[in-house]
Enzyme design. Structure first.
Site, short mmCIF file in Angstrom:
data_model
loop_
_atom_site.label_atom_id
_atom_site.label_comp_id
_atom_site.label_asym_id
_atom_site.label_seq_id
_atom_site.Cartn_x
_atom_site.Cartn_y
_atom_site.Cartn_z
CB CYS A 58 5.60 -8.76 -7.74
SG CYS A 58 6.95 -7.62 -8.09
CG HIS A 95 2.30 -5.48 -6.80
ND1 HIS A 95 2.76 -6.35 -5.84
CD2 HIS A 95 3.40 -5.03 -7.45
CE1 HIS A 95 4.08 -6.41 -5.88
NE2 HIS A 95 4.50 -5.62 -6.86
CD GLU A 102 -0.08 -7.25 -3.85
OE1 GLU A 102 -0.58 -7.73 -4.89
OE2 GLU A 102 1.14 -7.01 -3.73
#
Lengths: 83, 228
Positions: free
Chosen positions: B87, B205, B207
């Site tokens: 990002c 993302h 994560e």
């Protein structure tokens, strides 16, 4: 040394989509204005001391190349004036 | 052996990344970008996290890209240390020259926070070895400036070189319908490789798709790239 003001104008390359400009244009049209197109640009005014106009231009050109513009998406131009 | 997660002023996915890596038993450490010691000596990987470094001043990622620690990151990347930009970290990666192209204002001109499907374009990189070629994974996006932009000819060259890693697609992997491309990215590009396969950036993302408690786990395989 002479005091100069350099004006750097950074704009999107021709053909690169500008969603913010399109949104701004639509907002103006909603206000009742008639317009054919709208483009946006960033303008930076840099005061500096340099030996000559050419020296000032070289330095500001490098500033634009390395940070103020992103050469992938932007064109820019530099104007130098004595201050 | 530790993954250095670089925290810039305005990073906000650094702790998410740390938790996600810990969940995968990958040692990670948050490193403040102005830390005088720079990268830890035992750095075995570098993650540039998401967020709004420097308040997105000038352009998203432009300021962080010129933070002194990025010289160290570029040197480490050139030495083969795996580097992943997520990002805002992807924007920093492109602004710093680790990867080519630019992530700029979404076609919608809006911030978009939603789940998207990604097609894995090749499975022979550390970041995608967990997947099959063409596999579709579901990972969230959260960005206002994620539209991948680059000169058409250069994009064609990058594609020929196999440097497009992920593309936005539908649940079956099709990319043709514009509605599956959330931000108007050229050729649906969601993530690209740098000059080597150990350097990659992506707007989605991973994560946020790693801890089972918060939804899907399709992003795990990307972060596992740090353990390969």
């Amino acid at each position: 040394m002479t005091a100069y003001t350099a004006t750097v104008t950074v704009r999107l390359k021709h053909g690169v989509l500008d969603p913010e400009a399109e949104t701004t244009q639509r907002a103006l049209e909603r206000l009742g204005f008639e317009l054919a197109d709208l483009r946006s640009a960033d303008r930076f005014e840099i005061d500096l001391e340099a030996d000559s106009t050419g020296d000032a231009e070289d330095r500001v050109d490098e500033m634009a190349e390395r940070l103020l513009a992103n050469p992938t998406i932007h064109d820019y131009d530099v104007e130098i004036a004595e201050r | 052996m530790t993954v250095a997660i670089i925290r810039f002023g305005g990073s906000n996915c650094d702790r998410d990344a740390e938790r996600a890596l810990e969940h995968l038993d990958i040692d990670a450490e948050i490193v403040w970008h102005e830390d005088e010691d720079g990268l830890p000596a035992e750095t075995s990987g570098i993650l540039l996290p998401g967020g709004f470094s420097y308040g997105d001043y000038l352009r998203a990622g432009a300021m962080a890209a010129h933070s002194p620690i990025m010289d160290e990151v570029r040197e480490a990347a050139a030495d083969g240390v795996p580097v992943l930009g997520v990002c805002n970290g992807a924007q920093v990666g492109c602004e710093s020259g680790l990867t080519e192209g630019a992530f700029t204002t979404n076609e919608s001109a809006r911030f978009q926070c939603e789940h998207v499907y990604l097609r894995v374009e090749r499975d022979d990189t550390p970041w995608t070895a967990a997947y099959e070629d063409g596999e579709v994974i579901e990972v969230p996006i959260a960005h206002g400036e994620g539209r991948y932009e680059i000169d058409d000819d250069r994009l064609a060259e990058l594609e020929d070189e196999g440097r497009v890693l992920f593309r936005y697609c539908d649940e079956n992997g099709a990319v043709d319908d514009p509605s599956v491309n959330p931000n108007g990215s050229k050729h649906n590009v969601a993530g690209v490789l740098g000059e080597t396969e150990t350097v990659a950036v992506l707007m989605p993302h991973p994560e946020r798709a790693t801890l089972p408690d918060v939804g899907g786990v399709d992003g795990q395989g990307i972060l596992e790239g740090f353990a390969r």
